[in-house]
Write an enzyme that holds these catalytic residues in place. Structure first.
Site, PDB file in Angstrom:
ATOM      1  N   LYS A 115       7.928  81.392  54.096  1.00 35.26           N
ATOM      2  CA  LYS A 115       8.391  80.001  54.049  1.00 35.26           C
ATOM      3  C   LYS A 115       7.250  79.063  53.659  1.00 35.26           C
ATOM      4  O   LYS A 115       6.074  79.427  53.687  1.00 35.26           O
ATOM      5  CB  LYS A 115       8.971  79.585  55.406  1.00 35.26           C
ATOM      6  CG  LYS A 115      10.057  80.505  55.948  1.00 35.26           C
ATOM      7  CD  LYS A 115      11.222  80.662  54.982  1.00 35.26           C
ATOM      8  CE  LYS A 115      12.261  81.622  55.536  1.00 35.26           C
ATOM      9  NZ  LYS A 115      13.275  82.006  54.543  1.00 35.26           N
ATOM     10  N   ASP A 116       7.642  77.825  53.309  1.00 35.62           N
ATOM     11  CA  ASP A 116       6.674  76.811  52.914  1.00 35.62           C
ATOM     12  C   ASP A 116       5.631  76.581  54.003  1.00 35.62           C
ATOM     13  O   ASP A 116       5.925  76.704  55.195  1.00 35.62           O
ATOM     14  CB  ASP A 116       7.378  75.482  52.623  1.00 35.62           C
ATOM     15  CG  ASP A 116       8.368  75.597  51.473  1.00 35.62           C
ATOM     16  OD1 ASP A 116       9.418  76.230  51.662  1.00 35.62           O
ATOM     17  OD2 ASP A 116       8.075  75.059  50.398  1.00 35.62           O
TER      18      ASP A 116
END
Length: 699
Positions: free
Chosen positions: A325-326
């Protein structure tokens, strides 16, 4: 990446900033059941790790040309291949019910094997069953040549999964040479090309027997072909079964006792045994797995894993997850850890909160997670300082600009580029450069790129700078912070085996496979982005001869390299407008994919030559890496799109799903506004790319 960007929609767009803070960009994983992982309760009955992977379906349903034998239907969506493991299995658990399609109680209570001629009349009605019989005879007698349109018959729509399962099984048992396909709730049939191909090798009776055996899914039974004295012919039959059903069936030849002097042998087919796990020891198979939801703030996924591993006293490789994920965001995702109990995880819940980590929804799991084992991600994003582009008409309304932009992308979709975070946003050396060096098998250069420092004098960059200047792995290891898992694994291997070719090989092998392959995939993603831009500049939004399009499936498994999933567009397809642009896919480079048969073929070749990969086979034996390639849809769509104006904490104007409020609603001023957006995307699609198409600016 930025130079490759091509616009898809013709709206003007607007300006704004994202990720002013981590809380402005909230990412929540959607599991394979379609649930937000933040909503999974601790008392989940179904283990999310054992659900088969499926992608979120795209919203748009392009128009479809009616083919011969096809009845017009209110459900006018693209046809998709039936997932036999889903609908056919459901046939065994059919219950009595009254349906909109007129299924009788006796039909629904019939056993799957008994559902043949008479049952088809109960399921479909006598007139449609007769039409199916006529269609089957016609399709079998007039088999279409390659490239010719195949006759298709629509059997109507069936709302319940159990209804569809009953129809699918009844048709296949009655007419094994027909292929049943489902499009949403509609069932269609056509001649099965695999059956036709098998009939070129064996008799129709044998082909019927094999396909009925396959549909029965009876793992205790076997099927045998007729005795055959031709070794080459038996080899062809073995290859046919392996090519199309190799993951499900296995074949063996046994000598025919009565005719051993003539060299006859019988090919026997049976279902493969189910293997729970590949190379694990027996004691490891009994290891406990615990699933949980991880929420992290402003932290990379790998750093979060390293922190959890340190707290629990395990190694990072004991953790598995569906995707990375970011970093600058608040993200929630499912993770599974091996050899850690629920109570042990509960014990660290309070201590890790000081490190911007939270774990909850603790529950038992049966196995680890695989990369890509998710449906997608849901995004809640705040765009601040919304304003018009400088070159925009000063008289234009900001509200109209925002409304037009969002609605345009909501309807038309966006070009499915890989986002900048795939390559390492803002870094001096991006991941695709390391991947290119690995593909060239220049492992020493790849390692130096790996340790190239960024600007700044923080501990990580100090350690990297020291290694580049001295190549002293031992001292660099002492300088490298504990949470930098990848760097420390590599440095330990270099310290033990040296900085030469062997040492660099050992260093790369010290990283888990998914980390090593990540760099290769970054390079292939860069090539895909450039190929898409070339295709759009060359052919615009037109489907042209030689394009690759999705075959029978509305959703394409982007991890698949099966060339049978794609079809090469012919001149006849273009003339009859058979396919629309939303079905076009482009290949990621690899050793097992098919390239388009138009100008893109030469473009791919030139791109690989430019990067010195003209002789590359996309295999790196020294690093145990194989890159088969896959197909990726040209377009993507945001789903469940909701947007509203914000002013501080107060919502000024909101109109979910359909736009902004009208009439008495208070409209925002022309500058200094904040806009809230929430939407879902399929796995491997990027919110930043969607936003860039909406706003028409780099973000």
């Amino acid at each position: 990446m930025e130079a490759a960007w091509c616009c898809f929609s013709d709206h003007v767009g607007f300006r704004g900033t994202i990720k002013n803070s981590a809380s402005d960009f909230v990412v929540t994983e959607i599991d394979t059941c379609g649930r937000l992982v933040s909503d999974i309760g601790v008392d989940c009955v179904q283990d999310t790790c054992t659900i088969n992977h499926q992608q979120l379906k795209s919203q748009p349903t392009p128009s479809k040309r009616l083919k011969k034998w096809e009845k017009p239907s209110e459900n006018d969506s693209e046809q998709t291949s039936i997932d036999k493991s889903e609908d056919s299995t459901a046939a065994g658990s059919i219950v009595s019910q009254t349906t909109d399609c007129g299924l009788s109680e006796s039909a629904l209570n019939s056993s799957p094997i008994e559902m043949k001629g008479s049952t088809l009349e109960l399921l479909l009605g006598s007139s449609l069953a007769t039409l199916l019989e006529q269609f089957a005879i016609s399709a079998k007698e007039s088999q279409p040549t390659k490239g010719e349109d195949e006759a298709t018959l629509s059997l109507g729509t069936f709302q319940e999964k159990s209804q569809r399962a009953a129809v699918h099984l009844a048709v296949r048992q009655r007419f094994p040479f027909l292929k049943t396909i489902t499009s949403s709730t509609e069932i269609q049939v056509r001649l099965d090309p695999h059956y036709s191909e098998l009939c070129q090798l064996v008799s129709e009776e044998e082909a019927d027997g094999l396909f009925r055996f396959l549909d029965s899914k009876d793992r205790s039974s076997k099927f045998s072909f007729q005795p055959d004295g031709d070794k080459e012919h038996r080899k062809a039959v073995h290859h046919f079964v392996s090519r199309y059903f190799g993951k499900l069936l296995e074949t063996k030849s046994f000598s025919e006792q009565a005719s051993r002097s003539q060299g006859d042998a019988v090919i026997t087919v049976r279902f493969r045994d189910k293997i729970s796990s590949g190379r694990k020891r027996t004691d490891e198979c009994q290891a406990p797995y615990t699933a949980f939801t991880l929420c992290k703030v402003n932290m990379e996924t790998l750093d979060a894993v390293a922190c959890l591993a340190s707290e629990l006293g395990v190694v990072p490789s004991d953790f598995s997850y569906a995707g990375i994920k970011d970093k600058k965001a608040v993200t929630s995702q499912t993770m599974v850890v091996k050899n850690v109990t629920i109570n042990k995880l509960k014990a660290i819940q309070s201590s890790i909160q000081n490190k911007d980590l939270k774990i909850y929804n603790l529950r038992a799991a049966s196995q680890h997670l695989r990369v890509g084992q998710l449906k997608g991600n849901h995004f809640s994003i705040i765009i601040r300082n919304v304003s018009k582009h400088l070159e925009d008409d000063p008289e234009a309304s900001l509200t109209e600009r925002v409304f037009d932009a969002i609605e345009n992308v909501k309807e038309k979709g966006f070009v499915n580029y890989y986002g900048p975070q795939r390559f390492g946003l803002g870094q001096n050396v991006q991941a695709d450069q390391i991947g290119l060096a690995l593909l060239k098998q220049n492992l020493v250069k790849a390692l130096h790129l790996f340790f190239t420092p960024e600007e700044g004098n923080d501990p990580v960059n100090k350690a990297k700078r020291h290694f580049i200047h001295t190549e002293d792995a031992k001292t660099t290891l002492a300088l490298m912070p504990e949470y930098k898992t990848r760097e420390r694994l590599v440095l330990r291997a270099l310290n033990r085996y040296g900085n030469g070719q062997e040492g660099c090989t050992r260093a790369w092998l010290s990283l888990p496979h998914y980390m090593r392959i990540l760099y290769i995939h970054s390079y292939c993603s860069k090539i895909w982005n450039e190929a898409v831009s070339f295709r759009l500049k060359t052919y615009d939004m037109n489907v042209v001869e030689g394009d690759l399009v999705i075959c029978d499936k509305l959703d394409l498994d982007v991890s698949s390299r099966n060339s049978q999933q794609v079809h090469v567009v012919t001149a006849k397809d273009v003339e009859s407008n058979t396919y629309s642009i939303d079905r076009v896919v482009l290949p990621m480079p690899g050793n097992s994919i098919q390239y388009p048969c138009n100008k893109l073929t030469l473009w791919y070749q030139d791109a690989l030559v430019r990067d010195g990969l003209e002789a590359c086979r996309f295999r790196i034996p020294a690093l145990q890496l194989n890159v088969p390639g896959c197909y990726r849809p040209l377009l993507a769509w945001p789903q469940q799109l909701v947007y509203r104006w914000l002013e501080g904490e107060e919502v000024l104007c909101a109109k979910e799903n359909s736009g902004f409020a009208t009439g008495e609603s208070k409209l925002p001023p022309e500058t200094g506004d904040a806009l809230s957006l929430s939407f879902s995307l399929n796995s491997s699609s990027y919110a930043t790319v969607c936003l860039r198409e909406i706003m028409k600016c780099n973000i």
